[in-house]
Design a protein around this motif. Structure first.
Motif, PDB file in Angstrom:
ATOM      1  N   MET A 219      56.763  36.721  55.868  1.00 50.47           N
ATOM      2  CA  MET A 219      56.797  37.685  54.782  1.00 50.47           C
ATOM      3  C   MET A 219      56.320  37.041  53.477  1.00 50.47           C
ATOM      4  N   LEU A 220      56.814  35.835  53.196  1.00 51.98           N
ATOM      5  CA  LEU A 220      56.390  35.159  51.976  1.00 51.98           C
ATOM      6  C   LEU A 220      54.910  34.780  52.021  1.00 51.98           C
ATOM      7  N   GLN A 221      54.411  34.506  53.227  1.00 51.49           N
ATOM      8  CA  GLN A 221      52.999  34.158  53.331  1.00 51.49           C
ATOM      9  C   GLN A 221      52.107  35.339  52.979  1.00 51.49           C
ATOM     10  N   ARG A 222      52.519  36.541  53.335  1.00 53.42           N
ATOM     11  CA  ARG A 222      51.748  37.735  52.954  1.00 53.42           C
ATOM     12  C   ARG A 222      51.750  37.916  51.447  1.00 53.42           C
ATOM     13  N   PHE A 223      52.917  37.729  50.847  1.00 51.65           N
ATOM     14  CA  PHE A 223      53.012  37.852  49.393  1.00 51.65           C
ATOM     15  C   PHE A 223      52.146  36.804  48.718  1.00 51.65           C
ATOM     16  N   TRP A 224      52.151  35.575  49.269  1.00 47.32           N
ATOM     17  CA  TRP A 224      51.332  34.496  48.740  1.00 47.32           C
ATOM     18  C   TRP A 224      49.850  34.843  48.864  1.00 47.32           C
ATOM     19  N   PHE A 225      49.463  35.425  49.980  1.00 47.64           N
ATOM     20  CA  PHE A 225      48.080  35.827  50.203  1.00 47.64           C
ATOM     21  C   PHE A 225      47.646  36.888  49.182  1.00 47.64           C
ATOM     22  N   PHE A 226      48.468  37.911  48.992  1.00 47.70           N
ATOM     23  CA  PHE A 226      48.118  38.964  48.040  1.00 47.70           C
ATOM     24  C   PHE A 226      48.150  38.457  46.605  1.00 47.70           C
ATOM     25  N   ASP A 227      49.032  37.523  46.308  1.00 44.80           N
ATOM     26  CA  ASP A 227      49.053  36.901  44.983  1.00 44.80           C
ATOM     27  C   ASP A 227      47.765  36.120  44.761  1.00 44.80           C
ATOM     28  N   SER A 228      47.296  35.435  45.792  1.00 47.48           N
ATOM     29  CA  SER A 228      46.035  34.696  45.695  1.00 47.48           C
ATOM     30  C   SER A 228      44.860  35.639  45.447  1.00 47.48           C
ATOM     31  N   LEU A 229      44.822  36.739  46.177  1.00 46.24           N
ATOM     32  CA  LEU A 229      43.751  37.716  45.968  1.00 46.24           C
ATOM     33  C   LEU A 229      43.799  38.309  44.564  1.00 46.24           C
ATOM     34  N   PHE A 230      45.009  38.604  44.097  1.00 43.00           N
ATOM     35  CA  PHE A 230      45.162  39.141  42.743  1.00 43.00           C
ATOM     36  C   PHE A 230      44.645  38.149  41.713  1.00 43.00           C
ATOM     37  N   LEU A 231      44.979  36.872  41.871  1.00 49.25           N
ATOM     38  CA  LEU A 231      44.520  35.867  40.915  1.00 49.25           C
ATOM     39  C   LEU A 231      43.000  35.715  40.942  1.00 49.25           C
ATOM     40  N   ILE A 232      42.415  35.748  42.115  1.00 47.55           N
ATOM     41  CA  ILE A 232      40.959  35.676  42.209  1.00 47.55           C
ATOM     42  C   ILE A 232      40.324  36.874  41.517  1.00 47.55           C
ATOM     43  N   PHE A 233      40.873  38.056  41.754  1.00 46.30           N
ATOM     44  CA  PHE A 233      40.358  39.274  41.132  1.00 46.30           C
ATOM     45  C   PHE A 233      40.464  39.202  39.605  1.00 46.30           C
ATOM     46  N   VAL A 234      41.586  38.746  39.100  1.00 45.90           N
ATOM     47  CA  VAL A 234      41.788  38.678  37.654  1.00 45.90           C
ATOM     48  C   VAL A 234      40.865  37.643  37.026  1.00 45.90           C
ATOM     49  N   ILE A 235      40.693  36.513  37.693  1.00 43.45           N
ATOM     50  CA  ILE A 235      39.825  35.468  37.145  1.00 43.45           C
ATOM     51  C   ILE A 235      38.378  35.939  37.097  1.00 43.45           C
ATOM     52  N   PHE A 236      37.938  36.662  38.118  1.00 44.64           N
ATOM     53  CA  PHE A 236      36.571  37.177  38.092  1.00 44.64           C
ATOM     54  C   PHE A 236      36.390  38.313  37.092  1.00 44.64           C
ATOM     55  N   LEU A 237      37.440  39.030  36.803  1.00 45.19           N
ATOM     56  CA  LEU A 237      37.343  40.111  35.821  1.00 45.19           C
ATOM     57  C   LEU A 237      37.284  39.606  34.394  1.00 45.19           C
ATOM     58  N   ARG A 238      37.879  38.452  34.152  1.00 44.84           N
ATOM     59  CA  ARG A 238      37.929  37.925  32.791  1.00 44.84           C
ATOM     60  C   ARG A 238      36.517  37.653  32.321  1.00 44.84           C
ATOM     61  N   MET A 239      36.199  38.164  31.152  1.00 39.88           N
ATOM     62  CA  MET A 239      34.869  37.967  30.599  1.00 39.88           C
ATOM     63  C   MET A 239      35.000  37.434  29.184  1.00 39.88           C
ATOM     64  N   PRO A 240      34.035  36.638  28.749  1.00 45.34           N
ATOM     65  CA  PRO A 240      34.070  36.177  27.360  1.00 45.34           C
ATOM     66  C   PRO A 240      34.014  37.369  26.401  1.00 45.34           C
ATOM     67  N   GLN A 241      34.573  37.200  25.234  1.00 49.34           N
ATOM     68  CA  GLN A 241      34.637  38.288  24.269  1.00 49.34           C
ATOM     69  C   GLN A 241      33.250  38.735  23.797  1.00 49.34           C
ATOM     70  N   GLU A 242      32.256  37.838  23.877  1.00 49.13           N
ATOM     71  CA  GLU A 242      30.911  38.191  23.426  1.00 49.13           C
ATOM     72  C   GLU A 242      30.217  39.152  24.384  1.00 49.13           C
ATOM     73  N   THR A 243      30.625  39.162  25.633  1.00 53.09           N
ATOM     74  CA  THR A 243      29.987  39.995  26.630  1.00 53.09           C
ATOM     75  C   THR A 243      30.329  41.453  26.374  1.00 53.09           C
ATOM     76  N   VAL A 244      29.378  42.325  26.571  1.00 54.51           N
ATOM     77  CA  VAL A 244      29.563  43.724  26.242  1.00 54.51           C
ATOM     78  C   VAL A 244      30.360  44.456  27.313  1.00 54.51           C
ATOM     79  N   GLY A 245      30.106  44.261  28.579  1.00 56.32           N
ATOM     80  CA  GLY A 245      30.720  44.884  29.743  1.00 56.32           C
ATOM     81  C   GLY A 245      31.965  45.707  29.554  1.00 56.32           C
ATOM     82  N   LEU A 246      33.083  45.252  30.103  1.00 53.67           N
ATOM     83  CA  LEU A 246      34.330  46.009  30.087  1.00 53.67           C
ATOM     84  C   LEU A 246      34.971  46.055  28.715  1.00 53.67           C
TER      85      LEU A 246
END
Length: 71
Positions: free
Chosen positions: A1-28
């Motif tokens: 059970m904890l391994q699934r939570f760890w897996f989804f936490d890892s995916l969430f962190l990857i998603f958040v890190i890729f979403l982060r953009m420098p403030q100069e970028t126009v995008g989101l």
């Protein structure tokens, strides 16, 4: 059970890190400014920083737990 939570936490962190953009970028950042969907950009940035920090802390705690259980 904890391994699934760890897996989804890892995916969430990857998603958040890729979403982060420098403030100069126009995008989101321009979308957030124009639509006011997430509230003020500064407030949403602070909330996202807190959520990311908590997710990283949970990831580290689970990694340490799994490492101690394997030995």
């Amino acid at each position: 059970m904890l391994q699934r939570f760890w897996f989804f936490d890892s995916l969430f962190l990857i998603f958040v890190i890729f979403l982060r953009m420098p403030q100069e970028t126009v995008g989101l950042s321009s979308f957030a400014n124009k639509s006011d969907l997430l509230g003020s950009p500064n407030e949403s940035q602070v909330i996202l920083n807190y959520i990311t920090s908590i997710a990283v802390l949970i990831y580290y705690l689970l990694a340490i737990t799994f490492n101690l259980n394997l030995s």
